[in-house]
Design an enzyme around this catalytic site. Structure first.
Site, PDB file in Angstrom:
ATOM      1  N   ASP A  68       0.763   4.259  -3.142  1.00 44.60           N
ATOM      2  CA  ASP A  68       0.285   5.580  -2.703  1.00 44.60           C
ATOM      3  C   ASP A  68       1.534   6.619  -3.102  1.00 44.60           C
ATOM      4  O   ASP A  68       1.230   7.441  -3.751  1.00 44.60           O
ATOM      5  CB  ASP A  68       0.046   5.689  -1.320  1.00 44.60           C
ATOM      6  N   SER A  93      -7.577   2.199  -3.741  1.00 43.64           N
ATOM      7  CA  SER A  93      -6.115   2.608  -3.324  1.00 43.64           C
ATOM      8  C   SER A  93      -5.368   3.445  -4.361  1.00 43.64           C
ATOM      9  O   SER A  93      -4.298   4.276  -4.279  1.00 43.64           O
ATOM     10  CB  SER A  93      -5.392   1.483  -2.783  1.00 43.64           C
ATOM     11  N   GLU A 130       0.812  -1.284   0.091  1.00 42.23           N
ATOM     12  CA  GLU A 130      -0.106   0.038  -0.168  1.00 42.23           C
ATOM     13  C   GLU A 130       0.775   1.395   0.059  1.00 42.23           C
ATOM     14  O   GLU A 130       0.353   2.222  -0.492  1.00 42.23           O
ATOM     15  CB  GLU A 130      -1.083   0.019   1.222  1.00 42.23           C
TER      16      GLU A 130
END
Length: 766
Positions: free
Chosen positions: A295, A487, A291
């Protein structure tokens, strides 16, 4: 045990307790009807166990914050874009003096010491043993166990407040809320694979969407799909914040490989800063769960040269079951300049948290929005989502349900895009529909509301608000692999907003701030409506498939996705107000100056279209400059060419017909990239303005006061430095600067001589 606890609470209501509570009257403040699913009750908590409780004090004017947010976010408001300072926001949320006195008195009476954990003073932290907490709040703290993980936690099913705190304390936390896992809005990626040949030869972005997106969702694909300008940001203020949590480190070395592979036009050493919250540290020596990589790679790698800060939240949370979300908001609110954009790819099921707790965090987001921060949250990856109670109803997510943030859904495929099957959406059970959504949501419900009428609260706040690519996203984490989820959609939208903020800063405009009032009013015109596909999920138990179909207009599946250049060009976008340059019959100098500032944006937007023609007719642009800008490539590779015909060509701007090249010609006609077209137009603009200044304006100045002459000398020095920094040669401007400097030096010398002569004259007369 539960029955005994409830009976004790009822019997002791308003009855004497140990001093100083002997005359205390209690009133139940919050309760929950049952132990939440997944937990079992073990027994009374140890009396010696220390509880770290947080007290949310009543704010002086919480509605005032929301009103202020809408005033600065509504394009029709006179206050649009006039964001509040930290002090102005805190004046709304700081507790009143009566509340401060009441709470301090209660703390002193009970020998408690509290610590403020918010800059406005509306959150306090106090440590107290279970035995004392039971008496203070007329409750019985109990030990509960999570059946799946074995984790134990101390909570209660209800608590009361003494009369002295009624109206002064909104909630005590953690009490009736139970720990729930943060949802990382990205499903586990597919099988990892090593770098393939497709990534071995990095190329600059292709303007062909089929080739740009052929190998998955990579920066080049996103840039073409959403028409994101390649021009880097030039301002340091449009800071882009990214939320991260423990276990989601973003590795510098992997970002460098990602940039080398997919953004060869960028410096691969481009990096990001880190701010630790609650003991968070972006540890480079621990494994990643992808993650953090996703990002950061899709913010640094898309928002070219925008400063990115990774707000990394650790495990020493001060906000209990909010797991650092409120701690992060309080850290940002304490800054004089919070980030202009915050991208967060995490969330909760709305029903897992009590409304009182959810609302305090949502109000904190209103405070950030009033200060000009765009808050973007992933809508979730559970499709239409399942209700926590096992019913057939949809399960909304938080913070996407908060009316003061922008919720980001997902799309899949390209040419055309369609709703991503995992994109969460629906309606909040906590918040009613905000006014800015009325028209769009009402239209959807009128046409399609019966499809899932029994499964959701149609009067609630609808989400998502926007959408972007969520499928087949390429991430680098020691190897390249494909992932999916909102995401990915969220940092993509955040990058676009950050770049728009940079362009707005270039024309003296404020950042976009809270998007939704503008978005639903007219900003949607700069978006592509997603009308095909659906989001769906099969929930456990004997329930039908949960599915939301994409339709024309707003819908809860994927909303719409952005076109960055269209936003820049004023596709219904009030924030930029960048329009084609026009002059009224009596143009004022202010309007003219504003239009000239906006012209540079228009040149960039239309460099591959209207402004590509007639470069040789531009004033102050020599043939040598054009030859230097021209790229002699094969005609099939040409981006822009003098010989191309175009239906939008204006007769007054068209070129004379070029002679047909002979077969012996070696070079094809000159072609120009959009960057070259922009360079030619901007060079012409700068030289023309410099010429106007030196030929028409300065010679007309007959006389100046000493102060005016000093100001002119300062202005010319500034202009001269600016022109040189832009690689524009203006000998006439340089001459004027030298002349004025010489005159100023001569004037200063003469002034000194006069002062000395006057001084000695006075001395002689004394």
């Amino acid at each position: 045990m539960l029955v005994a606890s409830r009976l004790l609470a009822f019997v002791s209501f308003g009855i004497a307790a140990a001093s100083p509570l002997a005359t205390t009257t209690f009133r139940v403040h919050e309760l929950r009807s049952a132990v939440p699913s997944g937990y079992t009750e073990i027994g009374p908590a140890s009396p010696q166990t220390t509880l770290s409780l947080r007290l949310a004090l009543a704010q002086s004017d919480p509605e005032g914050v929301a009103d202020a947010l809408y005033r600065v976010s509504n394009p029709d408001s006179d206050s649009y874009g006039q964001y509040l300072s930290r002090e102005e926001v805190e004046s709304f949320v700081a507790p009143t003096s009566d509340t401060v006195i009441a709470v301090n008195s209660w703390l002193a009476e009970n020998n408690l010491t509290a610590t403020s954990i918010s800059s406005a003073g509306d959150w306090l932290s106090v440590d107290v043993p279970v035995a004392k907490a039971n008496g203070l709040f007329n409750t019985n703290f109990t030990l509960f166990k999570h059946t799946a993980t074995g984790g134990e936690t101390v909570r209660t099913l209800e608590y009361s407040l003494p009369g002295s705190l009624q109206g002064h304390v909104d909630l005590v936390h953690p009490t009736i809320s139970f720990p729930v896992p943060i949802t990382r809005f990205a499903p586990a990626p597919g099988s990892k694979r090593r770098r393939s040949a497709a990534f071995a030869s990095p190329k600059l972005v292709s303007r062909d969407i089929d080739s740009a997106c052929a190998n998955g969702t990579v920066p080049a694909c996103v840039q073409v799909l959403y028409d994101i300008p390649l021009t880097p940001a030039v301002h340091k203020d449009p800071r882009l914040g990214v939320t991260g949590f423990f276990g989601n480190s973003a590795h510098y070395a992997w970002l460098e490989t990602f940039l080398e592979t997919f953004r060869p036009d960028m410096d691969p050493a481009t990096n990001f800063s880190v701010v630790g919250i609650d003991g968070g540290s972006n540890d480079q020596n621990v494994p990643s769960v992808s993650e953090g990589e996703l990002d950061i790679q899709y913010t640094v790698g898309l928002a070219t040269d925008v400063p990115v800060t990774y707000y990394f939240i650790g495990i020493d949370n001060q906000d209990g079951d909010l797991d650092g979300f409120l701690d992060e908001a309080n850290v940002l609110l304490a800054l004089d300049q919070p980030p202009q954009v915050l991208s967060t790819s995490y969330g909760f099921a709305e029903s897992n948290l009590p409304f009182s707790l959810v609302d305090r965090l949502c109000q904190a987001y209103a405070q950030l929005g009033a200060r000009g921060t765009t808050l973007l949250f992933g809508a979730g990856d559970g499709g239409a989502d399942c209700a926590a109670d096992g019913s057939d109803r949809f399960g909304p997510t938080f913070p996407s349900d908060c009316p003061f943030v922008t919720s980001v859904g997902g799309t899949q495929s390209f040419s055309p895009e369609e709703a991503w099957i995992g994109s969460s959406g629906g309606f909040s059970n906590y918040y009613s529909r905000p006014a800015y959504q009325d028209a769009a949501v009402s239209a959807y419900l009128a046409a399609h509301g019966q499809e899932n009428a029994a499964r959701w609260n149609a009067s609630g706040r609808g989400f998502p608000d926007v959408a972007a690519k969520a499928d087949d996203v390429i991430i680098y984490e020691s190897v390249f692999f494909h992932g999916a989820g909102t995401s990915a959609s969220t940092p993509i939208i955040a990058s676009i907003v950050a770049l728009l903020n940079d362009r707005l800063a270039s024309v003296g405009r404020p950042p976009l701030g809270f998007l939704n009032p503008w978005l639903y009013k007219e900003g949607y015109k700069a978006f592509t409506d997603i009308t095909t596909g659906n989001s769906s999920v099969q929930c456990p138990g004997d329930v039908p498939l949960h599915q939301i179909n994409a339709t024309e207009g707003w819908d809860p599946s994927a909303a719409g996705d952005p076109k960055a250049r269209r936003s820049l060009a004023g596709g219904g976008t009030a924030p930029s107000e960048v329009q084609v340059l026009t002059f009224s019959l009596s143009p004022s100098s202010t309007r003219l100056a504003e239009s000239l500032f906006n012209l540079s944006l228009l040149i960039e937007v239309y460099a591959d279209d209207t402004f590509a023609f007639s470069l040789e007719t531009l004033p102050s642009v020599s043939n040598e400059l054009l030859r230097g800008l021209a790229e002699h490539t094969r005609p099939t590779d040409a981006v822009l060419s003098f010989t191309l015909s175009h239906t939008r060509r204006s007769p007054s701007l068209s070129l004379k017909a070029s002679p047909t090249p002979s077969a012996a010609s070696v070079l094809p006609p000159p072609t120009f990239t959009p960057e070259a077209v922009s360079a030619a137009w901007l060079s012409s603009l700068r030289l023309s303005l410099a010429s106007c200044l030196t030929v028409d304006v300065l010679p007309r100045i007959a006389k100046l006061t000493p102060a005016g002459a000093a100001q002119l000398a300062s202005d010319l020095r500034y202009l001269s430095n600016t022109v040189m920094a832009l690689n524009v040669e203006s000998p006439e401007l340089e001459k004027w600067r030298e002349w004025v400097d010489v005159d100023m030096r001569r004037a200063r010398r003469n002034s000194k001589r006069r002062k000395r002569a006057l001084h000695w004259a006075r001395k002689r007369t004394q």
